[in-house]
Write a protein that holds these residues in place. Structure first.
Motif, PDB file in Angstrom:
ATOM      1  N   SER A 169       0.858  -1.187   0.000  1.00 27.96           N
ATOM      2  CA  SER A 169       0.000   0.000   0.000  1.00 27.96           C
ATOM      3  C   SER A 169       0.894   1.236   0.000  1.00 27.96           C
ATOM      4  O   SER A 169       1.780   1.368   0.856  1.00 27.96           O
ATOM      5  CB  SER A 169      -0.910   0.009   1.227  1.00 27.96           C
ATOM      6  OG  SER A 169      -1.807  -1.081   1.190  1.00 27.96           O
TER       7      SER A 169
ATOM      8  N   ARG B 215       1.353   5.532  -0.302  1.00 26.42           N
ATOM      9  CA  ARG B 215       0.703   6.822  -0.087  1.00 26.42           C
ATOM     10  C   ARG B 215       1.403   7.976  -0.797  1.00 26.42           C
ATOM     11  O   ARG B 215       0.983   9.125  -0.653  1.00 26.42           O
ATOM     12  CB  ARG B 215       0.621   7.107   1.417  1.00 26.42           C
ATOM     13  CG  ARG B 215      -0.336   6.175   2.162  1.00 26.42           C
ATOM     14  CD  ARG B 215      -0.355   6.454   3.655  1.00 26.42           C
ATOM     15  NE  ARG B 215      -1.429   5.726   4.300  1.00 26.42           N
ATOM     16  CZ  ARG B 215      -1.365   4.448   4.676  1.00 26.42           C
ATOM     17  NH1 ARG B 215      -0.257   3.760   4.462  1.00 26.42           N
ATOM     18  NH2 ARG B 215      -2.397   3.858   5.255  1.00 26.42           N
TER      19      ARG B 215
ATOM     20  N   GLU C 249     -12.190  13.375   7.270  1.00 21.23           N
ATOM     21  CA  GLU C 249     -11.125  12.631   7.931  1.00 21.23           C
ATOM     22  C   GLU C 249     -10.555  13.402   9.123  1.00 21.23           C
ATOM     23  O   GLU C 249     -10.137  12.799  10.115  1.00 21.23           O
ATOM     24  CB  GLU C 249     -10.010  12.317   6.933  1.00 21.23           C
ATOM     25  CG  GLU C 249     -10.334  11.195   5.962  1.00 21.23           C
ATOM     26  CD  GLU C 249     -10.309   9.831   6.611  1.00 21.23           C
ATOM     27  OE1 GLU C 249     -11.281   9.502   7.347  1.00 21.23           O
ATOM     28  OE2 GLU C 249      -9.339   9.108   6.397  1.00 21.23           O
TER      29      GLU C 249
ATOM     30  N   TYR D 166     -10.295  11.630  12.706  1.00 20.04           N
ATOM     31  CA  TYR D 166      -9.078  11.465  13.500  1.00 20.04           C
ATOM     32  C   TYR D 166      -9.169  12.178  14.841  1.00 20.04           C
ATOM     33  O   TYR D 166      -8.583  11.718  15.829  1.00 20.04           O
ATOM     34  CB  TYR D 166      -7.872  11.985  12.715  1.00 20.04           C
ATOM     35  CG  TYR D 166      -7.244  10.965  11.792  1.00 20.04           C
ATOM     36  CD1 TYR D 166      -6.114  10.236  12.174  1.00 20.04           C
ATOM     37  CD2 TYR D 166      -7.780  10.713  10.537  1.00 20.04           C
ATOM     38  CE1 TYR D 166      -5.545   9.302  11.329  1.00 20.04           C
ATOM     39  CE2 TYR D 166      -7.223   9.773   9.681  1.00 20.04           C
ATOM     40  CZ  TYR D 166      -6.101   9.076  10.092  1.00 20.04           C
ATOM     41  OH  TYR D 166      -5.544   8.140   9.243  1.00 20.04           O
TER      42      TYR D 166
ATOM     43  N   LEU E 282      -2.464   3.762  14.144  1.00 17.21           N
ATOM     44  CA  LEU E 282      -2.097   4.253  12.810  1.00 17.21           C
ATOM     45  C   LEU E 282      -0.850   5.131  12.813  1.00 17.21           C
ATOM     46  O   LEU E 282      -0.298   5.416  11.744  1.00 17.21           O
ATOM     47  CB  LEU E 282      -3.265   5.046  12.201  1.00 17.21           C
ATOM     48  CG  LEU E 282      -4.516   4.244  11.825  1.00 17.21           C
ATOM     49  CD1 LEU E 282      -5.621   5.196  11.373  1.00 17.21           C
ATOM     50  CD2 LEU E 282      -4.201   3.237  10.736  1.00 17.21           C
TER      51      LEU E 282
ATOM     52  N   LYS F 163       2.319   6.489   9.696  1.00 14.66           N
ATOM     53  CA  LYS F 163       2.489   7.870   9.220  1.00 14.66           C
ATOM     54  C   LYS F 163       1.299   8.320   8.369  1.00 14.66           C
ATOM     55  O   LYS F 163       1.450   8.910   7.301  1.00 14.66           O
ATOM     56  CB  LYS F 163       3.783   8.018   8.414  1.00 14.66           C
ATOM     57  CG  LYS F 163       5.038   7.535   9.121  1.00 14.66           C
ATOM     58  CD  LYS F 163       5.350   8.336  10.359  1.00 14.66           C
ATOM     59  CE  LYS F 163       6.664   7.891  10.997  1.00 14.66           C
ATOM     60  NZ  LYS F 163       6.927   8.572  12.278  1.00 14.66           N
ATOM     61  N   THR F 164       0.121   8.039   8.846  1.00 17.24           N
ATOM     62  CA  THR F 164      -1.074   8.455   8.115  1.00 17.24           C
ATOM     63  C   THR F 164      -1.906   9.378   8.990  1.00 17.24           C
ATOM     64  O   THR F 164      -1.956   9.223  10.220  1.00 17.24           O
ATOM     65  CB  THR F 164      -1.914   7.244   7.676  1.00 17.24           C
ATOM     66  OG1 THR F 164      -3.075   7.691   6.995  1.00 17.24           O
ATOM     67  CG2 THR F 164      -2.328   6.402   8.873  1.00 17.24           C
ATOM     68  N   ASN F 165      -2.528  10.365   8.360  1.00 13.44           N
ATOM     69  CA  ASN F 165      -3.407  11.290   9.055  1.00 13.44           C
ATOM     70  C   ASN F 165      -4.499  11.747   8.091  1.00 13.44           C
ATOM     71  O   ASN F 165      -4.731  11.092   7.078  1.00 13.44           O
ATOM     72  CB  ASN F 165      -2.615  12.480   9.617  1.00 13.44           C
ATOM     73  CG  ASN F 165      -1.784  13.171   8.538  1.00 13.44           C
ATOM     74  OD1 ASN F 165      -2.219  13.323   7.398  1.00 13.44           O
ATOM     75  ND2 ASN F 165      -0.576  13.589   8.890  1.00 13.44           N
TER      76      ASN F 165
ATOM     77  N   LYS G 263      -4.543  14.037   2.759  1.00 16.92           N
ATOM     78  CA  LYS G 263      -4.524  12.997   1.727  1.00 16.92           C
ATOM     79  C   LYS G 263      -3.981  13.572   0.409  1.00 16.92           C
ATOM     80  O   LYS G 263      -4.707  13.777  -0.565  1.00 16.92           O
ATOM     81  CB  LYS G 263      -5.929  12.420   1.515  1.00 16.92           C
ATOM     82  CG  LYS G 263      -6.633  11.994   2.802  1.00 16.92           C
ATOM     83  CD  LYS G 263      -5.916  10.860   3.518  1.00 16.92           C
ATOM     84  CE  LYS G 263      -6.676  10.411   4.750  1.00 16.92           C
ATOM     85  NZ  LYS G 263      -5.958   9.363   5.513  1.00 16.92           N
TER      86      LYS G 263
ATOM     87  N   TYR H  99      -2.301  12.197  -1.803  1.00 17.30           N
ATOM     88  CA  TYR H  99      -2.376  11.260  -2.924  1.00 17.30           C
ATOM     89  C   TYR H  99      -3.662  11.403  -3.734  1.00 17.30           C
ATOM     90  O   TYR H  99      -3.727  10.990  -4.891  1.00 17.30           O
ATOM     91  CB  TYR H  99      -2.213   9.813  -2.448  1.00 17.30           C
ATOM     92  CG  TYR H  99      -3.158   9.389  -1.338  1.00 17.30           C
ATOM     93  CD1 TYR H  99      -4.484   9.078  -1.597  1.00 17.30           C
ATOM     94  CD2 TYR H  99      -2.708   9.271  -0.028  1.00 17.30           C
ATOM     95  CE1 TYR H  99      -5.344   8.685  -0.599  1.00 17.30           C
ATOM     96  CE2 TYR H  99      -3.561   8.882   0.995  1.00 17.30           C
ATOM     97  CZ  TYR H  99      -4.874   8.586   0.708  1.00 17.30           C
ATOM     98  OH  TYR H  99      -5.726   8.195   1.710  1.00 17.30           O
TER      99      TYR H  99
ATOM    100  N   LEU I 287      -3.691   2.310  -2.973  1.00 20.03           N
ATOM    101  CA  LEU I 287      -3.931   2.302  -1.529  1.00 20.03           C
ATOM    102  C   LEU I 287      -5.415   2.039  -1.325  1.00 20.03           C
ATOM    103  O   LEU I 287      -6.260   2.676  -1.968  1.00 20.03           O
ATOM    104  CB  LEU I 287      -3.546   3.661  -0.923  1.00 20.03           C
ATOM    105  CG  LEU I 287      -3.990   3.931   0.511  1.00 20.03           C
ATOM    106  CD1 LEU I 287      -3.168   3.116   1.493  1.00 20.03           C
ATOM    107  CD2 LEU I 287      -3.876   5.415   0.824  1.00 20.03           C
TER     108      LEU I 287
ATOM    109  N   SER J 207      -8.236   2.893   0.307  1.00 20.62           N
ATOM    110  CA  SER J 207      -8.764   3.952   1.161  1.00 20.62           C
ATOM    111  C   SER J 207     -10.242   3.711   1.412  1.00 20.62           C
ATOM    112  O   SER J 207     -10.999   3.412   0.486  1.00 20.62           O
ATOM    113  CB  SER J 207      -8.555   5.315   0.483  1.00 20.62           C
ATOM    114  OG  SER J 207      -9.186   6.340   1.230  1.00 20.62           O
TER     115      SER J 207
END
Length: 314
Positions: free
Chosen positions: A127, A129, A182, A186, A198, A202-204, A207, A209, A261, A263
């Motif tokens: 996956s 990003r 999102e 979060y 998570l 390193k995702t928040n 986005k 991408y 990814l 999502s």
């Protein structure tokens, strides 16, 4: 009246409090307790916790993946009689032709080699990003979607719609909707455990991408089909069928040398459905950014479970 005035009235005057308490106990035992027990039994039946009873909860009905001709989103009870208005013509005629099936037959050695090669190919899938904006030919995306459409489905209803977005302005609108929701996810909805799990990835809620990848593929499940006369056709196991299509699509993306990814933007489905002009019987299941990885792309150094941890041989 002589008996009442001679014995009962003096008794009540002397023992008024005890008499009232006794009366309350009788009322409680004969009226309150049976009513509460009946309510608990009804709740237990609805929750499916009573043996021999069919659950009638909304969640349980929805899991059947069937509908009736009433309102949008209604589900059919197993015990419902099928009225003439509820029955539609079968999707396929009873005399549907069946043709010979002769797939390639490999030797055991060839099968072993091919299975090993395919595992080694798919084991390199990750996956991603971080995407390059390098264009990907539309024909490649077309073939990926065609491959997803080869998935099995309940009664071959093919209950999916793949919306392919390459327009830059539309991708910005998708990103705006997703990031707004999102951020709330979060900070408020997901809870500390989920957010903490998570952090290492390193995702928040940002986005990048969604606008960097040349293509977005939004996979919608069709919860039911619509006939020309407005009646609804059952789509059996629509969520499982569409999820299988998404999995096959992941393989096709990887085989084409691209990355993606999986999502699943929480609470964004209705807004994205409206943005993309999709009907109310379609619900967003997956959002896949598709393209090449950026030159500085990284992925977490994760290891997959060994075969012994995921397979039970009997």
């Amino acid at each position: 009246m002589g008996l009442v005035s001679r014995y009962i009235v003096p008794f009540l005057n002397e023992h008024y409090i005890e008499a009232m308490l006794s009366l309350l106990v009788v009322i409680f035992i004969n009226f309150i307790v049976p009513k509460n027990n009946k309510k608990r039994e009804e709740e237990a039946v609805q929750n499916g916790s009573v043996p021999g009873h069919k659950s009638s909860s909304k969640e349980e009905k929805a899991s059947k993946n069937v509908i009736k001709s009433g309102g949008v989103g209604d589900v059919a009870d197993d015990d419902d009689d099928e009225g003439a208005d509820n029955v539609v013509d079968p999707l396929w005629p009873e005399d549907l032709k069946h043709v010979p099936f002769r797939p390639p037959r490999y030797t055991q050695e060839e099968s072993l080699q091919r299975s090993r090669e395919y595992f080694e190919l798919m084991n390199k899938r990750r996956s991603v990003r971080f995407f390059s904006s390098e264009p990907v030919p539309r024909e490649v995306i077309d073939n990926i979607v065609r491959t997803g459409g080869t998935s099995p489905s309940g009664a071959h209803t093919e209950p999916w719609t793949f919306v392919v977005v390459g327009d830059a302005d539309m991708k910005h609108e998708v990103r705006r909707i997703v990031e707004a929701e999102e951020e709330v996810n979060y900070t408020k909805r997901m809870g500390n455990q989920w957010v903490n799990d998570l952090k290492a990835l390193k995702t928040n809620w940002v986005k990048d991408y969604l606008t960097e990848a040349p293509w977005l593929i939004l996979i919608f499940k069709q919860t039911y089909g619509l006939l020309p006369d407005g009646r609804k056709r059952n789509h059996y196991y629509h969520e499982i069928s569409t999820a299988l299509a998404g999995g096959i699509m992941l393989s096709a993306i990887h085989y084409a040398g691209l990355v993606t990814l999986t999502s699943t933007p929480l609470n964004c489905g209705p807004q994205l459905r409206t943005l993309l002009g999709r009907p109310s019987n379609e619900k967003l299941l997956l959002l896949l950014p598709v393209g090449y990885p950026s030159s500085d792309a990284t992925v977490p150094d994760l290891k997959r479970k060994d075969l012994e941890e995921i397979m039970v041989a009997i």
